[in-house]
Design an enzyme around this catalytic site. Structure first.
Site, PDB file in Angstrom:
ATOM      1  N   SER A 175       0.808  -1.226   0.000  1.00 50.41           N
ATOM      2  CA  SER A 175       0.000   0.000   0.000  1.00 50.41           C
ATOM      3  C   SER A 175       0.841   1.277   0.000  1.00 50.41           C
ATOM      4  CB  SER A 175      -0.927   0.014   1.217  1.00 50.41           C
ATOM      5  OG  SER A 175      -1.831  -1.057   1.176  1.00 50.41           O
ATOM      6  N   GLN A 328     -37.158 -12.316  26.490  1.00 54.27           N
ATOM      7  CA  GLN A 328     -37.242 -12.886  25.148  1.00 54.27           C
ATOM      8  C   GLN A 328     -36.591 -11.997  24.085  1.00 54.27           C
ATOM      9  OE1 GLN A 328     -41.019 -13.181  22.838  1.00 54.27           O
ATOM     10  NE2 GLN A 328     -40.713 -15.400  23.036  1.00 54.27           N
ATOM     11  N   GLU A 412      -6.789  -5.660   3.767  1.00 58.45           N
ATOM     12  CA  GLU A 412      -6.735  -6.811   2.850  1.00 58.45           C
ATOM     13  C   GLU A 412      -7.981  -6.882   1.969  1.00 58.45           C
ATOM     14  OE1 GLU A 412      -4.998 -10.487   3.781  1.00 58.45           O
ATOM     15  OE2 GLU A 412      -3.803  -9.702   5.454  1.00 58.45           O
TER      16      GLU A 412
END
Length: 430
Positions: A175, A328, A412
């Site tokens: 890079s 829940q 990457e």
């Protein structure tokens, strides 16, 4: 219910915060079983149709060894390394001593001689404790060692592979300021002068640079022919004109060094070319395709480590007279995250097995890297929410996992690059 008390100073008064015993601090590593695994059993003809989470005896042994190493030797140092943006030398030494920096290097060069899949398991286990350590191990194994094994001359292999397996950290230098996702737009050039090349240019975002002694530098020997002039050079740290800049101050994976490099008339022997002149772009693409599976494993381990840390807390934390796990609404969130983690694991393991089998894997590697990175971001964000106020503090590791996760969608190959790669493969398939 057992509880642990934390004393806080607020407004000149000492307050006591009562926390469930299941919530341990940075300094008290806990061991969780985040996934079930067992040894791989082969049929008499040597073939097997086993679940993706079924491992060979060697893979299972390595996974268990790394888990123990990470909990005992890395976990106590994680908070300090993150705070100081510096990896403790004892951690790096431990990686070498455990054979984790030369996993696929042949035993004749002093390596472990294990499989690519073993590397993926190692990266995943390390990332459950510290993703910064995992990425150092990942780059060494899936990029540096792989490039040397595939493209090095016999003399280069004999020189560098024993060092990479025992003491030398490697760094991949592609890079630049103007060459990020468009990596082939790099401007660093290498001019031939007799038996040497003179390299001039600069690099950015170079991982492992602070610890590395060997740098694989991509430079263009003939800018007139564009990316087909890109060539890979082996550059030693102490080469005259080779300068390593200050470590970047990052949001996450802070113990992993990321530095700019400057090359001013760096003289490199022609013998230090890795592979063929002008083939550097092919090597870069190939290594990153494999490396993406490593990043998927890092993100998977990161997310699983954060999840493993959080679940015991929400099973013990009581509000409105019952465990918050019993609500829940929270159960559904936990179930959704657990399902996504399992899907990310299967994508990652499948792409690794495809690579080992010599089958096409590029689309699957991009899928694994893309999805595991997205799941890591979601999982860590949810874990911070589930733990509430304590999840937002640096006293506990979930906020670090949250910060560390962001890089997965960037390095990457960004998430958009992965999606483009997947789409191109689908276009070609139909």
């Amino acid at each position: 219910m057992e509880v642990a008390a934390v004393r806080l100073l607020r407004g000149g008064r000492l307050l006591t915060r009562t926390l469930p015993a299941g919530l341990s601090s940075w300094k008290t590593p806990r061991v969780f079983r985040s996934s079930q695994s067992e040894a791989l059993a082969l049929t008499p003809d040597g073939l097997s149709c086993a679940p993706l989470q079924t491992f060979t005896e060697e893979e299972l042994m390595m996974k268990d060894t790394v888990k123990k190493f990470a909990q005992q030797q890395i976990a106590p140092l994680v908070s300090t390394m993150d705070e100081n943006s510096h990896m403790d030398q004892s951690v790096i030494q431990g990686l070498f001593q455990q054979g984790l920096m030369g996993i696929e290097i042949d035993t004749k060069y002093g390596g472990t001689g294990a499989s690519f899949f073993s590397s993926i398991l190692v990266i995943e286990e390390l990332a459950k404790v510290d993703p910064a350590v995992a990425v150092l191990c990942d780059i060494q194994n899936t990029i540096i060692n792989t490039l040397m094994k595939k493209h090095g001359t016999e003399e280069q292999k004999a020189t560098y592979l024993p060092q990479l397996a025992s003491k030398t950290v490697g760094s991949f230098c592609l890079s630049e300021a103007g060459a990020g996702s468009d990596s082939f737009a790099l401007k660093t050039r290498a001019d031939k002068k007799g038996d040497y090349y003179i390299i001039n240019g600069s690099k950015m975002w170079i991982s492992n640079a602070e610890q590395a002694d060997l740098f694989l530098v991509m430079a263009n020997v003939d800018p007139a022919i564009g990316y087909k002039g890109i060539t890979c050079f082996l550059v030693d740290r102490n080469t005259e004109g080779f300068h390593i800049g200050k470590t970047e101050k990052k949001l996450g994976i802070r113990a992993s060094s990321t530095c700019p490099l400057t090359l001013e008339n760096v003289k490199v022997p022609e013998a230090n070319i890795l592979g063929q002149v002008g083939h550097g772009y092919k090597y870069a693409i190939g290594s990153l395709n494999e490396g993406r599976i490593g990043i998927a494993a890092q993100m998977l381990g990161l997310a699983q480590g954060c999840f493993d840390y959080t679940i015991p807390y929400i099973k013990e934390r009581v509000q409105f007279g019952k465990r918050i796990f019993d609500f829940q609404g929270l159960q559904h969130q936990v179930a959704q995250v657990a399902t996504q983690l399992e899907a990310a694991r299967l994508l990652t393991y499948n792409s690794a097995r495809l690579l080992e089998a010599g089958r096409p894997f590029i689309k699957e590697a991009s899928m694994a890297k893309y999805y595991a990175s997205e799941v890591a971001g979601l999982t860590t964000s949810k874990c911070v929410e589930w733990m509430g106020g304590v999840g937002y503090t640096k006293d506990y590791p979930v906020e670090k996992f949250f910060r560390d996760a962001k890089i997965g969608t960037i390095y990457e190959g960004t998430s958009n690059i992965q999606l483009s790669t997947i789409a191109k493969r689908i276009d070609a398939e139909y």
